[in-house]
Design a protein around this motif. Structure first.
Motif, PDB file in Angstrom:
ATOM      1  N   ILE A   7      33.637  19.203  35.916  1.00  9.94           N
ATOM      2  CA  ILE A   7      34.415  19.762  37.016  1.00  9.94           C
ATOM      3  C   ILE A   7      35.329  20.885  36.508  1.00  9.94           C
ATOM      4  CG2 ILE A   7      36.286  19.233  38.649  1.00  9.94           C
ATOM      5  CD1 ILE A   7      35.004  16.462  39.030  1.00  9.94           C
ATOM      6  N   GLU A   8      35.947  20.629  35.366  1.00 13.73           N
ATOM      7  CA  GLU A   8      36.893  21.611  34.815  1.00 13.73           C
ATOM      8  C   GLU A   8      36.215  22.912  34.386  1.00 13.73           C
ATOM      9  OE1 GLU A   8      40.144  21.556  34.791  1.00 13.73           O
ATOM     10  OE2 GLU A   8      40.237  19.540  35.676  1.00 13.73           O
ATOM     11  N   SER A   9      34.903  22.840  34.148  1.00 14.54           N
ATOM     12  CA  SER A   9      34.186  24.021  33.640  1.00 14.54           C
ATOM     13  C   SER A   9      34.227  25.193  34.629  1.00 14.54           C
ATOM     14  CB  SER A   9      32.743  23.659  33.323  1.00 14.54           C
ATOM     15  OG  SER A   9      32.011  23.531  34.535  1.00 14.54           O
ATOM     16  N   GLY A  10      34.425  24.860  35.918  1.00 17.29           N
ATOM     17  CA  GLY A  10      34.476  25.938  36.919  1.00 17.29           C
ATOM     18  C   GLY A  10      33.128  26.220  37.566  1.00 17.29           C
ATOM     19  N   ILE A  11      32.121  25.417  37.213  1.00 18.25           N
ATOM     20  CA  ILE A  11      30.770  25.650  37.764  1.00 18.25           C
ATOM     21  C   ILE A  11      30.744  25.386  39.275  1.00 18.25           C
ATOM     22  CG2 ILE A  11      29.925  23.303  37.284  1.00 18.25           C
ATOM     23  CD1 ILE A  11      27.185  24.619  36.653  1.00 18.25           C
ATOM     24  N   GLU A  13      33.092  25.926  41.501  1.00 21.89           N
ATOM     25  CA  GLU A  13      33.643  27.075  42.228  1.00 21.89           C
ATOM     26  C   GLU A  13      32.569  28.170  42.383  1.00 21.89           C
ATOM     27  OE1 GLU A  13      35.279  25.378  39.994  1.00 21.89           O
ATOM     28  OE2 GLU A  13      37.206  24.851  40.892  1.00 21.89           O
ATOM     29  N   LEU A  14      31.800  28.334  41.312  1.00 22.45           N
ATOM     30  CA  LEU A  14      30.710  29.329  41.380  1.00 22.45           C
ATOM     31  C   LEU A  14      29.619  28.847  42.336  1.00 22.45           C
ATOM     32  CD1 LEU A  14      30.343  30.369  37.612  1.00 22.45           C
ATOM     33  CD2 LEU A  14      31.528  31.597  39.451  1.00 22.45           C
ATOM     34  N   GLU A  41      35.084  17.172  44.990  1.00 22.98           N
ATOM     35  CA  GLU A  41      35.619  18.413  44.425  1.00 22.98           C
ATOM     36  C   GLU A  41      35.015  19.629  45.150  1.00 22.98           C
ATOM     37  OE1 GLU A  41      37.939  18.441  42.203  1.00 22.98           O
ATOM     38  OE2 GLU A  41      38.005  20.532  41.530  1.00 22.98           O
ATOM     39  N   VAL A  42      33.711  19.587  45.365  1.00 23.56           N
ATOM     40  CA  VAL A  42      33.026  20.692  46.045  1.00 23.56           C
ATOM     41  C   VAL A  42      33.598  20.874  47.457  1.00 23.56           C
ATOM     42  CG1 VAL A  42      30.822  21.428  47.045  1.00 23.56           C
ATOM     43  CG2 VAL A  42      30.889  20.575  44.711  1.00 23.56           C
ATOM     44  N   ILE A  45      37.010  22.586  47.261  1.00 19.32           N
ATOM     45  CA  ILE A  45      36.873  24.013  46.931  1.00 19.32           C
ATOM     46  C   ILE A  45      36.426  24.773  48.179  1.00 19.32           C
ATOM     47  CG2 ILE A  45      35.558  25.692  45.570  1.00 19.32           C
ATOM     48  CD1 ILE A  45      35.331  23.404  43.408  1.00 19.32           C
TER      49      ILE A  45
ATOM     50  N   ARG B  67      25.239  24.782  49.412  1.00 22.02           N
ATOM     51  CA  ARG B  67      26.042  24.389  50.568  1.00 22.02           C
ATOM     52  C   ARG B  67      25.634  25.177  51.797  1.00 22.02           C
ATOM     53  NH1 ARG B  67      28.314  19.941  50.411  1.00 22.02           N
ATOM     54  NH2 ARG B  67      30.058  20.607  51.732  1.00 22.02           N
ATOM     55  N   LEU B 138      33.730  37.464  43.799  1.00 19.95           N
ATOM     56  CA  LEU B 138      32.860  36.283  43.853  1.00 19.95           C
ATOM     57  C   LEU B 138      32.645  35.780  45.294  1.00 19.95           C
ATOM     58  CD1 LEU B 138      33.923  34.102  40.789  1.00 19.95           C
ATOM     59  CD2 LEU B 138      31.670  35.108  41.208  1.00 19.95           C
ATOM     60  N   TYR B 139      33.728  35.729  46.083  1.00 15.99           N
ATOM     61  CA  TYR B 139      33.589  35.119  47.406  1.00 15.99           C
ATOM     62  C   TYR B 139      33.379  36.134  48.536  1.00 15.99           C
ATOM     63  CZ  TYR B 139      34.914  30.941  44.946  1.00 15.99           C
ATOM     64  OH  TYR B 139      34.920  29.900  44.063  1.00 15.99           O
ATOM     65  N   LYS B 160      34.441  32.349  34.660  1.00 12.95           N
ATOM     66  CA  LYS B 160      34.287  30.988  35.165  1.00 12.95           C
ATOM     67  C   LYS B 160      35.630  30.234  35.145  1.00 12.95           C
ATOM     68  CE  LYS B 160      30.639  27.518  34.429  1.00 12.95           C
ATOM     69  NZ  LYS B 160      29.654  27.095  33.396  1.00 12.95           N
ATOM     70  N   THR B 161      36.299  30.291  34.008  1.00 11.28           N
ATOM     71  CA  THR B 161      37.558  29.528  33.877  1.00 11.28           C
ATOM     72  C   THR B 161      38.671  30.177  34.684  1.00 11.28           C
ATOM     73  OG1 THR B 161      37.875  30.704  31.791  1.00 11.28           O
ATOM     74  CG2 THR B 161      37.070  28.441  31.658  1.00 11.28           C
ATOM     75  N   ASN B 163      38.380  31.925  37.400  1.00 13.64           N
ATOM     76  CA  ASN B 163      38.118  31.618  38.807  1.00 13.64           C
ATOM     77  C   ASN B 163      38.549  30.193  39.145  1.00 13.64           C
ATOM     78  OD1 ASN B 163      37.003  32.149  41.456  1.00 13.64           O
ATOM     79  ND2 ASN B 163      35.350  30.742  40.887  1.00 13.64           N
ATOM     80  N   ARG B 164      38.249  29.289  38.209  1.00 10.46           N
ATOM     81  CA  ARG B 164      38.637  27.885  38.397  1.00 10.46           C
ATOM     82  C   ARG B 164      40.155  27.776  38.584  1.00 10.46           C
ATOM     83  NH1 ARG B 164      37.892  22.539  39.700  1.00 10.46           N
ATOM     84  NH2 ARG B 164      39.307  21.244  38.474  1.00 10.46           N
ATOM     85  N   ILE B 167      41.230  29.266  42.067  1.00 11.39           N
ATOM     86  CA  ILE B 167      40.912  28.402  43.200  1.00 11.39           C
ATOM     87  C   ILE B 167      41.815  27.157  43.183  1.00 11.39           C
ATOM     88  CG2 ILE B 167      39.082  26.987  44.284  1.00 11.39           C
ATOM     89  CD1 ILE B 167      38.671  29.991  44.675  1.00 11.39           C
ATOM     90  N   ARG B 171      44.113  25.986  46.247  1.00 11.34           N
ATOM     91  CA  ARG B 171      44.037  24.652  46.820  1.00 11.34           C
ATOM     92  C   ARG B 171      45.426  24.033  46.966  1.00 11.34           C
ATOM     93  NH1 ARG B 171      39.357  21.836  43.357  1.00 11.34           N
ATOM     94  NH2 ARG B 171      40.237  19.928  44.238  1.00 11.34           N
TER      95      ARG B 171
END
Lengths: 267, 176
Positions: A7-11, A13-14, A41-42, A45, B67, B138-139, B160-161, B163-164, B167, B171
């Protein structure tokens, strides 16, 4: 698998941004089904991104759904009324048309049948008249044959075989002489067909002195099927002869063309 | 109703499910499209087209591929970009400014004062420049990770990080 690290990896969010490959998307989806934490989590986000993007929109667009629904013909009762109005063509109309079509087809069929039968009748009638003619012909033939048989059986009949002469030794004929009715039956089955322009002539002969009397020509030799000729003979014949003569016959026999000759046996 | 059930019904051409999904995502899509075309009416027109298109192509969506939100987000971004490339659009919008979504939020006076809006305004104000760019690309623009990496001159792992983190911040602001 370390879910937390994943989850922390940020995948994820992508994943929501749509920035992953097709295969990565499938992998994430699988993990979401297996791990509720990932799924949760998804969702979070996604909600956050939706809130953010919504805030950029400054229009009140909630009522625009009606425009789209119209475009897509959603819940449009008018459209659904049409099929209800249609059944004006009820079963009577349909069965009426069906009946008339069947009737027309039936009439056409019987008319054709009738024509076929009429032509059949004509054929049969033609055949019938042909058969009648054949029966008549057969009757004639039978009568003729009966006459011949009676001649052959009659003891008063004199039989005179005519033998082939000279060059025509292979030929023969026979005379059946009914002296009572003064006629002969001449059987010439043993003679060849006369050449064109020629005809057989029958002679009655007395021997001392030799005097020939013509009994006539065999004009329909070729067409006569049984090759038996009935000829009147008023002479006191002592012999009979047949010569080949030019068409129409001759006054006196041409002796070089004497085919057959036979002498009447003395009784 | 569960989102999965809703999407499944939508795929089976359920009109009510479609309406529900429209209410869930139309405003979001309008925001994304508006950020690209920068005209409220055109954005609305494109957004409506997007939902009509989604309805007709509902069979193409499968939850395995991603999704539902991401799917319709993709359609929206593509439709909006197509719109900016159309002849009519180019004629009427000669000088499309290249501002990011944050500029819309910062300069907007029509934003209502709901909690969300206030939170987002705060968020945007606090947001680092790097965050604004990453989120934008990205979005709102649909860039891939490596495209963002190239555009912002940033290592791919950092995208990646970063962006994490962005977000995560978002949140805490909008969901709590």
């Amino acid at each position: 698998m370390d879910i937390k690290a994943y989850i922390e990896s940020g995948i994820l969010e992508l994943y929501v941004a749509g920035a992953l490959s097709e295969k990565e998307n499938k992998d994430v989806y699988k993990l979401m089904l297996e791990h509720p934490e990932i799924s949760q989590e998804v969702l979070e986000i996604e909600s956050a991104v939706i809130k953010l993007t919504e805030s950029v929109s400054q229009n009140d667009i909630t009522n625009r759904i009606n425009t789209i629904k119209q475009n897509l013909d959603f819940g449009n009762d008018d459209v659904k009324v049409v099929p209800i109005a249609k059944p004006k063509y009820n079963w009577i109309t349909y069965s009426g048309w069906a009946a008339s079509i069947i009737l027309a087809a039936g009439l056409l069929w019987t008319t054709n049948q009738n024509k076929a039968l009429e032509s059949n009748i004509q054929t049969v009638e033609t055949q019938k008249s042909q058969l009648e003619i054949e029966v008549e012909y057969s009757k004639n033939n039978l009568n003729h044959a009966k006459t011949l048989i009676s001649v052959l059986r009659d003891e008063t009949i004199t039989q005179v075989p005519l033998a082939g002469q000279g060059n025509f030794a292979s030929t023969h004929a026979k005379v059946y002489w009914d002296k009572n009715t003064k006629r002969i039956f001449l059987d010439v089955e043993g003679l060849p067909e006369p050449p064109k322009g020629k005809v057989y002539q029958v002679w009655s002969l007395t021997l001392n002195p030799l005097t020939p009397v013509s009994l006539g020509t065999l004009d329909n030799f070729t067409t006569k099927e049984n090759k038996i000729f009935e000829i009147e003979n008023l002479n006191e014949s002592q012999a009979f002869g047949i010569t080949l003569e030019p068409t129409g016959g001759s006054e006196s026999p041409t002796m070089e063309q004497l085919y057959t000759l036979g002498i009447v046996a003395a009784t | 109703m569960q989102l999965e059930t809703l999407v499944e019904k939508f795929k089976q051409k359920d009109e009510k499910a479609f309406e529900a999904l429209y209410h869930m995502y139309s405003k979001s899509m309008h925001g994304v499209i508006y950020n690209i075309v920068r005209d409220s009416d055109i954005a609305e027109e494109v957004m409506q087209d997007v939902f009509v298109k989604a309805w007709h192509n509902s069979a193409n969506y499968s939850s395995e591929k991603g999704r539902f939100f991401t799917w319709i987000l993709n359609i929206s971004r593509n439709a909006a970009i197509d719109k900016t490339r159309s002849k009519n659009f180019k004629n009427s919008k000669q000088n499309l400014n290249s501002d990011f979504f944050v500029d819309i939020l910062e300069t907007s006076e029509s934003l209502d004062n709901t909690t969300d809006s206030i939170g987002i305004k705060k968020f945007v104000g606090k947001l680092a420049e790097k965050c604004k760019q990453v989120i934008e690309l990205l979005y709102f623009k649909g860039y891939t990770q490596s495209e963002v990496s190239e555009t912002l001159n940033m290592p791919i792992g950092t995208v990646k990080t970063r962006n994490r983190q962005c977000i995560q911040e978002l949140r805490t602001l909008v969901l709590k």
